[in-house]
Scaffold this active site. Sequence first.
Site, short mmCIF file in Angstrom:
data_model
loop_
_atom_site.label_atom_id
_atom_site.label_comp_id
_atom_site.label_asym_id
_atom_site.label_seq_id
_atom_site.Cartn_x
_atom_site.Cartn_y
_atom_site.Cartn_z
N TYR A 2 0.82 -1.22 0.00
CA TYR A 2 0.00 0.00 0.00
C TYR A 2 0.85 1.27 0.00
O TYR A 2 0.35 2.36 -0.28
CB TYR A 2 -0.93 0.03 1.22
CG TYR A 2 -1.97 -1.09 1.25
CD1 TYR A 2 -2.17 -1.92 0.14
CD2 TYR A 2 -2.75 -1.31 2.37
CE1 TYR A 2 -3.10 -2.94 0.18
CE2 TYR A 2 -3.69 -2.33 2.41
CZ TYR A 2 -3.86 -3.14 1.31
OH TYR A 2 -4.79 -4.15 1.36
N LYS B 45 3.96 -15.26 2.53
CA LYS B 45 3.86 -16.04 1.29
C LYS B 45 5.29 -16.35 0.87
O LYS B 45 5.77 -16.00 -0.22
CB LYS B 45 3.10 -15.19 0.24
CG LYS B 45 2.73 -15.93 -1.02
CD LYS B 45 1.61 -16.92 -0.85
CE LYS B 45 1.35 -17.65 -2.16
NZ LYS B 45 0.50 -18.85 -2.01
N ASP C 281 -2.57 -18.06 2.12
CA ASP C 281 -3.75 -18.72 1.55
C ASP C 281 -4.27 -19.80 2.50
O ASP C 281 -5.48 -19.95 2.70
CB ASP C 281 -3.46 -19.30 0.14
CG ASP C 281 -2.06 -19.89 0.01
OD1 ASP C 281 -1.26 -19.74 0.95
OD2 ASP C 281 -1.77 -20.50 -1.03
N ASP D 161 -4.81 -6.71 6.29
CA ASP D 161 -6.04 -6.00 5.93
C ASP D 161 -7.13 -7.02 5.60
O ASP D 161 -8.26 -6.97 6.12
CB ASP D 161 -5.73 -5.13 4.69
CG ASP D 161 -6.86 -4.21 4.32
OD1 ASP D 161 -7.81 -4.08 5.11
OD2 ASP D 161 -6.80 -3.60 3.23
N ASP E 134 -10.36 -8.48 8.31
CA ASP E 134 -11.78 -8.36 7.96
C ASP E 134 -12.45 -9.74 7.96
O ASP E 134 -13.59 -9.89 8.40
CB ASP E 134 -11.94 -7.72 6.58
CG ASP E 134 -12.07 -6.21 6.68
OD1 ASP E 134 -11.82 -5.68 7.79
OD2 ASP E 134 -12.40 -5.55 5.68
#
Length: 367
Positions: free
Chosen positions: A146, A195, A227, A251, A255
């Site tokens: 980001y 990852k 994942d 992020d 959620d």
Amino acid sequence: MDLNIVCIPGDGIGPEIVTEAKKVLDAVAKAYGHNMNYKDILMGGASIDVHGIPLTDEAIADAKAADAVLMGSIGGNTSTSPWYKLPPEKRPEAGLLKIRKALNLFANLRPAVLYDELASACPLKEEISAKGFDMLIMRELTGGLYFGERKTEEVNGKLTAVDTLTYSEDEIRRIAIKGFDVAMKRRKKVTSVDKANVLDSSRLWRKIVEEVAKDYPEVTLEHMLVDNCAMQLVKDPAQFDVILTENMFGDILSDEASMVTGSIGMLSSASLNDTKFGLYEPSHGSAPDIAGKNIANPIATVLSAAMMLRYTFDLDKEADAIEAAVKKVLTDGYRTVDIMPQTEEEKKNMKQVGCSEMGDLLVSYIQ
Ligand code: NAD
């Protein structure tokens, strides 16, 4: 102890829920012999209405001078409020970005807890929700994809976009230290999510997290690919204590974890810098649709205040008292409208209460 707290009531239901959190903090202060010194500052729409901008330099200076900030929520109805006719840098949310930057808040903590009493709100299969869960997602907030360089350009006649994901070892180390520190106050397990089978940034992440882990021999560290973590959150959320991860993965996962609790009005959060300072706020927004009706659930903000006591002031007993009061209020069947059960059968044993009544009940349990 003297606790110097800047409060940002903000917009929508913000002032109502912050009032209840202060009531609960005052009860804790009385019971445990502390002094709460509050100073309110304006942010978001409330500041735009008075000063024309969402956060003034004076308000930032007040926040910096405090030990911690307790916030309600900011923003209005994004379709109808005049605040959203302003340019983006003058809208309510710009105040939030500005204060996070000014206070150098790089670590975001979001607990996701499934209370037995609210298990029916959990969208997972019953055999999974029956086990309950109590995890905390520690997300890096100021680096990664980001904040990396980005561009869109034409390459061989085709529009091509590039975003870059950068992490330095120092950025990883400081968030890893926060993650392990928080785990020491909980069940002493860290799941570091990356990852590393694909990304260099993840391989560095893993290396630094392992280095930091050596200073915390009591904490169990495991690594998990992002994942797999996304799957495990719906398959077996009870396995997690602290999930430590970078900005974008955090992020998305935070959620997801919130959604599996099924009750947005219960979820607290904190953003910390490399001192004891923190900004504490509910995970939900300003709920303009129910503002001023005295029906908002103040528990997320009350639990954020408990996090403030635990992480900024190291007042673990006092934080435990607030969390126990929340549990008791639920066990005794009190519910704000957002956490009322759906079936008539279940509703029979519940008592629906408003925002201020919920605050009063929590105060009575602390006393
Ligand atoms: P929201 O979280 O405010 O509301 C979503 C739904 O949940 C609404 O139906 C609302 O009534 C309900 N809800 C939320 N909190 C509740 C509570 N404590 N008790 C009972 N019900 C509750 O999200 P939204 O409607 O998308 O956003 C409204 C405004 O909040 C927007 O301006 C948005 O930008 C802002 N926002 C602010 C923050 C923040 O200050 N950190 C975070 C998210 C959204």
